[in-house]
Design a protein around this motif. Structure first.
Motif, PDB file in Angstrom:
ATOM      1  N   ALA A 178       0.814  -1.213   0.000  1.00 45.24           N
ATOM      2  CA  ALA A 178       0.000   0.000   0.000  1.00 45.24           C
ATOM      3  C   ALA A 178       0.852   1.269   0.000  1.00 45.24           C
ATOM      4  CB  ALA A 178      -0.927  -0.003   1.206  1.00 45.24           C
ATOM      5  N   ASP A 179       0.371   2.249  -0.749  1.00 39.63           N
ATOM      6  CA  ASP A 179       0.940   3.592  -0.689  1.00 39.63           C
ATOM      7  C   ASP A 179      -0.163   4.656  -0.671  1.00 39.63           C
ATOM      8  OD1 ASP A 179       0.034   3.472  -3.303  1.00 39.63           O
ATOM      9  OD2 ASP A 179       2.031   3.464  -4.199  1.00 39.63           O
ATOM     10  N   GLN A 180      -1.410   4.201  -0.542  1.00 40.04           N
ATOM     11  CA  GLN A 180      -2.561   5.097  -0.449  1.00 40.04           C
ATOM     12  C   GLN A 180      -3.430   4.612   0.699  1.00 40.04           C
ATOM     13  OE1 GLN A 180      -3.359   7.783  -2.267  1.00 40.04           O
ATOM     14  NE2 GLN A 180      -5.551   8.073  -2.133  1.00 40.04           N
ATOM     15  N   TYR A 181      -3.593   5.466   1.719  1.00 47.13           N
ATOM     16  CA  TYR A 181      -4.385   5.113   2.891  1.00 47.13           C
ATOM     17  C   TYR A 181      -5.545   6.095   3.017  1.00 47.13           C
ATOM     18  CZ  TYR A 181      -0.393   2.218   4.136  1.00 47.13           C
ATOM     19  OH  TYR A 181       0.612   1.276   4.118  1.00 47.13           O
ATOM     20  N   PHE A 224      -4.487   6.710  11.901  1.00 52.33           N
ATOM     21  CA  PHE A 224      -5.933   6.867  11.895  1.00 52.33           C
ATOM     22  C   PHE A 224      -6.557   5.809  12.806  1.00 52.33           C
ATOM     23  CE2 PHE A 224      -5.070   8.085   7.261  1.00 52.33           C
ATOM     24  CZ  PHE A 224      -4.957   9.432   7.564  1.00 52.33           C
ATOM     25  N   GLN A 225      -7.774   6.087  13.290  1.00 50.77           N
ATOM     26  CA  GLN A 225      -8.455   5.067  14.079  1.00 50.77           C
ATOM     27  C   GLN A 225      -8.829   3.878  13.196  1.00 50.77           C
ATOM     28  OE1 GLN A 225     -11.943   6.419  16.172  1.00 50.77           O
ATOM     29  NE2 GLN A 225     -12.282   4.440  17.183  1.00 50.77           N
ATOM     30  N   TYR A 226      -9.397   4.172  12.030  1.00 54.92           N
ATOM     31  CA  TYR A 226      -9.742   3.136  11.061  1.00 54.92           C
ATOM     32  C   TYR A 226      -9.303   3.606   9.670  1.00 54.92           C
ATOM     33  CZ  TYR A 226     -12.840   1.414  14.761  1.00 54.92           C
ATOM     34  OH  TYR A 226     -13.345   0.957  15.950  1.00 54.92           O
ATOM     35  N   ALA A 227      -8.678   2.717   8.917  1.00 60.18           N
ATOM     36  CA  ALA A 227      -8.204   3.081   7.584  1.00 60.18           C
ATOM     37  C   ALA A 227      -8.308   1.905   6.634  1.00 60.18           C
ATOM     38  CB  ALA A 227      -6.755   3.579   7.645  1.00 60.18           C
ATOM     39  N   GLU A 228      -8.327   2.216   5.339  1.00 59.00           N
ATOM     40  CA  GLU A 228      -8.260   1.219   4.275  1.00 59.00           C
ATOM     41  C   GLU A 228      -7.042   1.497   3.421  1.00 59.00           C
ATOM     42  OE1 GLU A 228     -13.056   0.252   4.110  1.00 59.00           O
ATOM     43  OE2 GLU A 228     -12.181   1.463   2.510  1.00 59.00           O
ATOM     44  N   ALA A 229      -6.472   0.436   2.856  1.00 60.20           N
ATOM     45  CA  ALA A 229      -5.172   0.541   2.188  1.00 60.20           C
ATOM     46  C   ALA A 229      -5.270   0.115   0.734  1.00 60.20           C
ATOM     47  CB  ALA A 229      -4.156  -0.333   2.919  1.00 60.20           C
ATOM     48  N   PHE A 230      -4.522   0.814  -0.116  1.00 64.82           N
ATOM     49  CA  PHE A 230      -4.531   0.555  -1.551  1.00 64.82           C
ATOM     50  C   PHE A 230      -3.128   0.773  -2.134  1.00 64.82           C
ATOM     51  CE2 PHE A 230      -8.546   2.358  -0.186  1.00 64.82           C
ATOM     52  CZ  PHE A 230      -9.485   1.484  -0.696  1.00 64.82           C
ATOM     53  N   LYS A 231      -2.878   0.110  -3.245  1.00 63.51           N
ATOM     54  CA  LYS A 231      -1.741   0.431  -4.109  1.00 63.51           C
ATOM     55  C   LYS A 231      -2.284   1.323  -5.218  1.00 63.51           C
ATOM     56  CE  LYS A 231       2.320   0.343  -6.045  1.00 63.51           C
ATOM     57  NZ  LYS A 231       3.469   1.056  -5.451  1.00 63.51           N
ATOM     58  N   ARG A 232      -1.746   2.532  -5.328  1.00 63.36           N
ATOM     59  CA  ARG A 232      -2.313   3.545  -6.222  1.00 63.36           C
ATOM     60  C   ARG A 232      -1.447   3.711  -7.466  1.00 63.36           C
ATOM     61  NH1 ARG A 232      -1.024   9.263  -5.926  1.00 63.36           N
ATOM     62  NH2 ARG A 232      -2.486  10.485  -7.186  1.00 63.36           N
ATOM     63  N   PHE A 233      -2.106   3.783  -8.621  1.00 63.86           N
ATOM     64  CA  PHE A 233      -1.450   4.078  -9.876  1.00 63.86           C
ATOM     65  C   PHE A 233      -2.117   5.282 -10.531  1.00 63.86           C
ATOM     66  CE2 PHE A 233      -0.653  -0.390  -9.117  1.00 63.86           C
ATOM     67  CZ  PHE A 233       0.677  -0.558  -9.499  1.00 63.86           C
ATOM     68  N   VAL A 234      -1.322   6.261 -10.904  1.00 57.79           N
ATOM     69  CA  VAL A 234      -1.809   7.386 -11.707  1.00 57.79           C
ATOM     70  C   VAL A 234      -1.500   7.053 -13.154  1.00 57.79           C
ATOM     71  CG1 VAL A 234      -1.609   9.849 -12.195  1.00 57.79           C
ATOM     72  CG2 VAL A 234      -1.429   9.012  -9.825  1.00 57.79           C
ATOM     73  N   LEU A 235      -2.520   7.046 -13.985  1.00 61.19           N
ATOM     74  CA  LEU A 235      -2.387   6.558 -15.350  1.00 61.19           C
ATOM     75  C   LEU A 235      -2.263   7.720 -16.333  1.00 61.19           C
ATOM     76  CD1 LEU A 235      -5.139   3.809 -15.092  1.00 61.19           C
ATOM     77  CD2 LEU A 235      -2.693   3.559 -14.687  1.00 61.19           C
ATOM     78  N   GLY A 236      -1.405   7.527 -17.319  1.00 57.11           N
ATOM     79  CA  GLY A 236      -1.191   8.577 -18.313  1.00 57.11           C
ATOM     80  C   GLY A 236      -2.240   8.568 -19.400  1.00 57.11           C
TER      81      GLY A 236
END
Length: 236
Positions: A178-181, A224-236
């Motif tokens: 993950a790099d997006q929370y 954070f008390q509660y969080a969700e995690a993602f791997k984020r890609f910004v697309l061209g």
């Protein structure tokens, strides 16, 4: 919450089964809906296999799970729920599945797509992952790039009036990389209520126990008390 500039505030979540999104990203979806996003769920399978009760047939289970997912969508404030109807437990990242997901991307034109991890995660936590999840993740990535973008791929979609569409951001449900929370503290009760709509899949008390437990673990890692995690890609 997102970093998408000039967004049309349309998002899509593509998963294998009814309840997958509630387990994986329902706090984030509730937050986006509250911020005015039109969120669409795309369910790849018919959910016909996921129960141990010998008295419930596959046909009956399909109806139950569609109703449960529709009700969960109402709790979250979804714009639409789309059922692709592929057979549960048999999902493959085929060209047909890729086309059908790309069709929905072209139809709803999301700037943000959230999907499942296409890779098996061997972290030793007692869960080895469902093959349908990997298939849904891989097909979604391939639908985003290049299928939904390219005019000459599946030209029959053009004949249906579905023009190519470029997704701006992709978030993969992936805690390990993950790099997006997303802080979902203010939306955790909505997420629990949405998961509880899937009564054929989760006990009432377990929905709160596990959803809050996992979100709390992630939240403790990022303040954070509660969080969700993602791997984020910004697309061209």
């Amino acid at each position: 919450m997102t970093t998408i500039e000039d967004s049309n505030k349309r998002g899509m979540v593509v998963v294998a089964h009814a309840d997958d999104a509630e387990w994986g990203c329902s706090g984030t979806v509730a937050k986006l809906c509250d911020e005015g996003w039109e969120m669409v769920y795309v369910l790849c399978t018919d959910g016909s296999k996921g129960i141990d009760d010998p008295k419930i047939s596959s046909d009956e289970l399909i109806r139950i799970r569609e109703t449960e997912q529709t009700n969960a969508g109402k709790v979250l404030g979804l714009h639409e729920v789309v059922f692709l109807g592929y057979e549960d437990a048999m999902l493959q990242p085929t060209l047909d599945l890729r086309r059908d997901i790309a069709k929905q991307i072209r139809r709803y034109c999301p700037d943000l797509v959230i999907c499942q991890n296409p890779a098996r995660d061997l972290v030793g936590r007692g869960y080895i992952g469902h093959p349908d999840h990997f298939a849904a993740g891989e097909a979604t990535l391939s639908a985003i790039y290049p299928t939904a973008r390219d005019r000459l791929t599946f030209p029959e979609l053009l004949s249906e009036g579905l023009e190519p569409h470029k997704v701006k951001e992709l978030w993969i449900m992936d805690r390990q990389n993950a790099d997006q929370y997303v802080d979902v503290t203010d939306y955790i009760e909505v997420a629990v209520s949405a998961l509880r709509a899937h009564a054929s899949q989760v006990e009432y008390d377990d929905a709160e126990k596990y959803l809050k437990g996992w979100r709390s673990e992630i939240g403790s890692e990022v303040g954070f008390q509660y969080a969700e995690a993602f791997k984020r890609f910004v697309l061209g």
